[in-house]
Design an enzyme around this catalytic site. Structure first.
Site: not given
Ligand code: SAJ
Length: 410
Positions: A210, A264
């Site tokens: 995880k 996360c």
């Molecule tokens: N972000 C970027 N650029 C990107 C993708 C995301 O700047 O290309 C930023 C987003 O704006 C945000 C942050 O990253 O601020 C996180 O967003 P996210 O959509 O990547 O992830 P979370 O935090 O919403 O959810 C993550 C997910 N993990 C992965 O994709 C590996 C989700 O599957 C998990 O269940 C969750 O963390 C968790 O609960 O751990």
């Protein structure tokens, strides 16, 4: 149908408790907040997530989901409470397991032989073993002695905020028991709603898996964010650059942004860094790159206000990512607060919330998009909400634009 007690009715515990209930399991949902318990028992929700209200209402109306303040006896206990970190004086981050410990100890008065205790919270390696120790220690303290034959497993959640209900059902899962029997029973349990594959492993591998998933994403976002800093220096459009580089069959660069938010990805890599500080050099640097991005955006905005008398800055979006209301650990909130702190007049537009978070109250004015566009000379696009998708260059004519998401096509 096994009876289930879910500890923590937040973003993970509530959908999990509700889906088990709709599949016929009697579920006791436990939360420390009387307000949350009351809201859920009335069939409503205290967090925003598409369709969660429908699921919770169905679960409560079925009679299978009841929320309480204390755990009752059950076949299975699922711990789904937050695992934040503490920042030490030297800047290092240490996992804060107080909520997990407290949830584990609260099970001790009711735990019985043959029960399964599942830790769903994202946790440092070794936490499932600690959960067992805390429960056993509390049983001794309560003079219940050793309760034999309790099974323990880590079954991390993987659902993406904004798409939780779909991913809850369709994502593969991992079931990592302290014993093979615990893994097998956990797998069978999640099969009551999960239609994807469930892979069995040991608890430590499940914990690390995880953390690894979120650290992988953090490193990849850091790569994109670092590219955006390099491109700013070299006067190259980073969005075009990434679009072109991604035409290579084996290159898939993520999108730069104002920083990484949420509870996360900005947290979990620190658990690995804490456990292996000498080895986890790339992971630490990625965290530092992503954490530094909001300050870079603030500097860009302040630069853009130079030469404007009584500048007004409009920050579009406060959530940590698109189309959600979640402001936790949001870089957009951090940027907006820093801009206000620097003495600028700051307007915030966040269509997903009705009031500002405490850190912005009295410092920033919450307004709508039309009014912000009328009043501000500098526009900072922080979140790629659909609500901002209709923004046109014509509406922005004469204004300075800092588009941290590459949303506005130039
Ligand atoms: N972000 C970027 N650029 C990107 C993708 C995301 O700047 O290309 C930023 C987003 O704006 C945000 C942050 O990253 O601020 C996180 O967003 P996210 O959509 O990547 O992830 P979370 O935090 O919403 O959810 C993550 C997910 N993990 C992965 O994709 C590996 C989700 O599957 C998990 O269940 C969750 O963390 C968790 O609960 O751990």
């Amino acid at each position: 149908m096994k009876s289930i007690c879910v500890l923590g009715l937040g973003y993970i515990g509530l959908p999990t408790a509700s889906i088990f209930a709709t599949k016929g399991h009697p579920v006791n949902g436990v939360d420390v907040s009387p307000r949350v318990v009351e809201i859920i028992n009335s069939g409503n929700i205290h967090i925003q997530e598409p369709d969660l209200d429908i699921l919770v209402r169905a679960a409560v109306q079925s009679g299978n989901l009841k929320a309480t303040l204390k755990p009752a006896p059950a076949d299975v206990f699922i711990i789904a409470v937050p695992t934040p970190f503490d920042v030490q004086a030297d800047g290092s981050r240490t996992p804060d397991l107080k909520y997990v410990e407290s949830a584990a100890r609260s099970i001790a008065p009711v735990v019985a032989t043959g029960n399964l205790v599942i830790l769903e919270s994202t946790s440092p390696v070794g936490t499932t073993e600690k959960v067992k120790e805390w429960i056993e220690d509390e049983c001794v303290k309560l003079k219940r002695g050793q309760i034999e034959g309790v099974l323990y497993a880590h079954c991390p959640e993987r659902i993406l905020p904004g798409q939780m209900l779909k991913e809850l059902v369709s994502n593969d899962r991992i079931a990592g028991g302290l014993t093979p029997e615990a893994s097998e029973i956990s797998k069978k349990l999640y099969q009551s709603f999960c239609t994807a594959e469930i892979f069995i492993t040991d608890a430590r591998t499940a914990e690390m898996a995880k953390l690894t998933e979120n650290a992988f994403r953090d490193v990849n976002i850091a790569f994109a964010n670092e590219l955006s800093l390099i491109c700013d220096r070299l006067k190259i459009n980073v969005w075009e650059l990434i679009r072109l580089a991604n035409r290579h069959p084996r290159v898939k660069i993520l999108q730069p942004g104002p920083g990484v938010g949420g509870h996360c990805i900005a947290v979990d890599p620190w658990f690995i860094v804490h456990a292996a500080p000498k080895e986890a050099r790339l992971l630490r640097t990625a965290r530092e790159v992503n954490d530094s991005k909001p300050h870079h955006v603030v500097a860009q905005v302040i630069q853009a206000t130079q030469g404007i008398t009584q500048p007004v800055v409009a920050c579009l979006g406060l959530a940590f990512k698109a189309n959600i209301d979640d402001l936790r650990e949001s870089p957009s909130v951090e940027i907006t607060a820093e801009l206000a702190q620097s003495g600028l007049k700051v307007l915030a537009v966040e269509p997903h919330v009705e009031k500002l978070p405490a850190s912005l109250q009295g410092k920033v004015e919450l307004t709508d998009l039309a009014s912000a566009l009328k009043r501000a000379q500098v526009i900072v696009l922080l979140v790629d909400h659909q609500a901002f998708g209709s923004l046109t260059l014509a509406q922005l004519a004469g204004k300075k634009l800092i588009d941290t998401r590459g949303m506005i096509k130039v």
